[in-house]
Design an enzyme around this catalytic site. Structure first.
Site, PDB file in Angstrom:
ATOM      1  N   ASP A  41     -48.250  58.269  80.689  1.00 45.36           N
ATOM      2  CA  ASP A  41     -49.497  57.512  80.877  1.00 45.36           C
ATOM      3  C   ASP A  41     -50.015  57.046  79.512  1.00 45.36           C
ATOM      4  O   ASP A  41     -49.714  57.663  78.483  1.00 45.36           O
ATOM      5  CB  ASP A  41     -50.565  58.396  81.531  1.00 45.36           C
ATOM      6  CG  ASP A  41     -50.133  58.875  82.909  1.00 45.36           C
ATOM      7  OD1 ASP A  41     -49.296  58.206  83.531  1.00 45.36           O
ATOM      8  OD2 ASP A  41     -50.627  59.936  83.329  1.00 45.36           O
TER       9      ASP A  41
HETATM   10  N1  URA Z   1     -47.675  63.666  84.219  1.00 43.72           N
HETATM   11  C1  URA Z   1     -48.799  62.934  84.128  1.00 43.72           C
HETATM   12  O1  URA Z   1     -49.716  63.128  84.905  1.00 43.72           O
HETATM   13  N2  URA Z   1     -48.874  62.004  83.151  1.00 43.72           N
HETATM   14  C2  URA Z   1     -47.887  61.779  82.254  1.00 43.72           C
HETATM   15  O2  URA Z   1     -48.042  60.926  81.369  1.00 43.72           O
HETATM   16  C3  URA Z   1     -46.735  62.550  82.355  1.00 43.72           C
HETATM   17  C4  URA Z   1     -46.632  63.488  83.347  1.00 43.72           C
END
Ligand code: URA
Length: 240
Positions: A103
């Site tokens: 993310d």
């Molecule tokens: N899980 C998440 O919620 N976000 C990420 O960026 C990676 C794994």
């Protein structure tokens, strides 16, 4: 292999652009300037000098980026700059792709490669390559919450409860957890399903390969054969 083809394979532009680069005198072969685009070079022992930068020839690119917060893992980012803006142009030009996505607000280990089989092996749930995350939560981490994450929590797009392979508290509101898959927002959704929420998330390791302490956020480096072997080795604990 001809010099202009070696340059093209390493992401220095089109066939024509690579020929022009060599003719312009901006390319060195193992430290010696070469102005003949058709000169024969041996990829097995080739270091290209291009515009002052050194590029050992690599058949395939395997790199790690210490992803900083505020970057999207996309070539067409919507609200933040792209992680590809943090890489030198030849790597982008030769087509490295993110090995799974983080993310925009997640930090830590992000692998990139132009080897499709490697990307598949690292991301396929069937291969079960482990990823370890450190999450800072909005509320204190409780034994009940840790037990829920280890037993399995229900996510709306999963047919059965999803469990962490390992999970432990690291401080009052922080925990580490290890997963062997990578569903969309998986860590954030699992922690939400366990009754808490994530305020910061960092990927510390993939397999038995941990982010080196000397790789600053926003920096990248090449991965060698030993790194690649560690990435695909399962690490049986969240402790690094
Ligand atoms: N899980 C998440 O919620 N976000 C990420 O960026 C990676 C794994």
């Amino acid at each position: 292999m001809k010099l202009f083809r070696a340059l093209q394979a390493q992401g220095f532009g089109s066939r024509k652009a690579c020929r022009l680069r060599v003719r312009a005198g901006t390319v060195a072969v193992n430290g010696v300037r070469c102005t003949d685009p058709d000169a024969e070079v041996d990829p097995a022992s080739l270091e290209l000098g291009v515009d002052g930068g050194l590029w050992p020839y690599r058949e395939r690119a395997y790199i790690v980026l210490h992803k900083p917060a505020g970057y999207e893992c996309s070539h067409q980012p919507t609200h933040h700059p792209s992680v590809f803006a943090l890489l030198p142009a030849p790597l982008v030009q030769r087509g490295v792709q993110c090995v799974g996505r983080l993310d925009q607000d997640t930090t830590g280990v992000l692998l990139l490669s132009d080897d499709g089989q490697f990307i598949h092996r690292m991301t396929s749930p069937k291969k079960g390559v482990t990823k370890t995350y450190r999450a800072c939560c909005a509320e204190p981490v409780t034994p009940t919450m840790l037990a829920a994450l280890l037993d399995g929590v229900q996510l709306h797009d999963a047919p059965a409860p999803v469990a962490a392979l390992a999970c432990e508290a690291v401080d009052a509101d922080g925990l580490k957890l290890m997963l062997a898959e990578g569903k969309y927002h998986q860590v954030k959704r699992m922690i939400a399903a366990a009754g808490n929420s994530v305020v910061a998330l960092h990927r510390e390791s993939i397999g038995a390969w941990a982010l080196p302490a000397d790789l600053a956020p926003g920096s990248w480096r090449w991965l060698d054969a030993e790194d690649l072997e560690r990435l695909e080795r399962t690490w049986p604990s969240v402790k690094s």
